[in-house]
Each structure stands twice: as C-alpha cells, then as structure tokens.
Scaffold this motif. Structure first.
Motif, short mmCIF file in Angstrom:
data_model
loop_
_atom_site.label_atom_id
_atom_site.label_comp_id
_atom_site.label_asym_id
_atom_site.label_seq_id
_atom_site.Cartn_x
_atom_site.Cartn_y
_atom_site.Cartn_z
N ILE A 33 0.85 -1.18 0.00
CA ILE A 33 0.00 0.00 0.00
C ILE A 33 0.89 1.24 0.00
O ILE A 33 1.64 1.46 0.95
CB ILE A 33 -0.91 0.04 1.23
N SER A 44 -7.41 4.73 -2.05
CA SER A 44 -6.19 3.92 -1.93
C SER A 44 -5.30 4.08 -3.15
O SER A 44 -5.77 4.22 -4.28
CB SER A 44 -6.54 2.43 -1.77
N ARG A 60 -3.30 4.79 1.97
CA ARG A 60 -4.73 4.51 2.05
C ARG A 60 -5.34 5.40 3.12
O ARG A 60 -4.86 5.46 4.25
CB ARG A 60 -4.99 3.04 2.39
#
Length: 218
Positions: free
Chosen positions: A88, A121, A91
C-alpha cells in the motif's frame, strides 16, 4: 497515554533478521464521549532485504446515549496507512457508524459495531485490469473485547471485516489481540498477535510481538 515497544532480532551463520514494533496511543474518556488516537510503526529486514515499513495513524471518537447504562453509541473514524508488506503506497479511510455494548462491566467488555467507510487507496500492485489508484465505499464490521483478570492480566483486542459495497471479492481483514501482565503500576509485559489481509493485492502479514508497555493515567 500508552506506549508499547516490541520486537525480535535473530542472527545466525546463515543470515539475520529483525522486526521492531512501536505503538503510541492517547485516549480521553468522559461519560458521553470518548476519543482515541494512535500511531503505529513497524519496520523489519531479513538479510538486508526490507520486509516491513508499515505506518498507521488513526483518530476515532464515540458518542454515547444519555440514558445509563449506555448501550448504543455513534462512532466516527479517520485513518491513514502506508504499508510495504501489504503493498500500500497510501490509504485513507473516513466513516461513521453505530455500535452496541453487549457486555459492559468493569472487568469485561464485548462490543459489536457496523458502519460505512469512504476509502481512497494507492496500491503498489493489483490484479490485471484493476486501477492501482481507486476509491470505494466499504461496510466495516468490528468486534471489540476486553477482559481484566484480578487487575493483573488483561486480554483485549479488535477484529475488523471490511467489504467493498460494489464487490464482495474486495475485502480487508484486520485482527489485533493483546495479552498484558502487570509488573508495576505503570509497567506491563505485553504479547500481541496482529494479522492483516488485503484481497486486492493478495497480501497478508502475521506478527507475533512481545515486549513492554508503559501506561500513564491523568
């Protein structure tokens, strides 16, 4: 205020690895409202290759009904997450919902809650055909519990299941369980088990930590 530092270091002839976990929390609680903030940083390497660089910052609040005991409450949440292990880049989640105290005693608490989250995201990688930078709405279901045994041992945790409203195959699982044994009034030995999974990146992590927790009440 609560600060927990845990970690593990392993070195052999074949290699070395380590994971460090730092967690800072600050909470305020009144009769009808409570607010909680937290900041978590996990960093790890194995044979000079990075395995973790995960940052989570969150702020939430609860507003309880006037009647006592207060069973129902309204909650709000805002959080930011960046995770190398879960792929990620960034997010952001914000949302509102309701909760219900099934058991609310001085030594035992069991709560369920549900609500809607807006999410934006930016992911490292996703299956072919899915945009790495996307927005969605999620249903967020949570179970939260706390059990205090003779004012010495505390078992607590929270478990989340967050499904995208437009795609049941898009989901997030979060689980955090802690066991704390009080050594001094302000110092405890703590063990925590953390599990996360994101279906879009097909990534998951599992961390078992142990270390010390420092608590200060004002």
């Amino acid at each position: 205020m609560n600060y927990t530092a845990t970690g593990i270091v392993n070195k052999t002839n074949d290699g070395r690895s380590y994971v460090l976990n730092n967690n800072l929390r600050f909470s305020i609680s009144k009769k009808r409202i409570s607010a909680n903030s937290s900041a978590l940083w996990i960093y790890g390497k194995q044979n000079e290759s990075r395995t973790n660089n995960d940052i989570i910052a969150a702020l939430d609040f609860n507003i309880y009904e006037r009647r006592q005991p207060a069973r129902f409450y309204t909650w709000g949440l805002a959080s930011y997450e960046s995770s190398f292990s879960l792929k990620i880049n960034a997010r952001v989640q914000t949302g509102l919902g309701i909760g219900y105290n099934i058991v609310d005693r001085p030594n035992v608490v069991f709560i369920v809650s549900d609500g809607i989250l807006y999410e934006h995201s930016d992911l490292y990688q996703t299956p072919e055909g899915i945009d790495n930078d996307y927005e969605t709405a999620r249903n967020s279901f949570r179970i939260k519990f706390r059990w205090v045994i003779k004012n010495r041992v505390t078992i607590d945790g929270s478990d989340f299941l967050q499904h995208a409203l437009n795609d049941r195959k898009d989901y997030i699982v979060k689980s955090n369980t802690n066991v704390s044994v009080k050594l001094l009034r302000w110092l405890s030995f703590t063990t925590s088990l953390v599990y996360n999974k994101i279906s879009l990146t097909n990534r998951e992590n599992l961390l078992l930590n142990y270390g010390l927790t420092i608590e200060k009440y004002f």
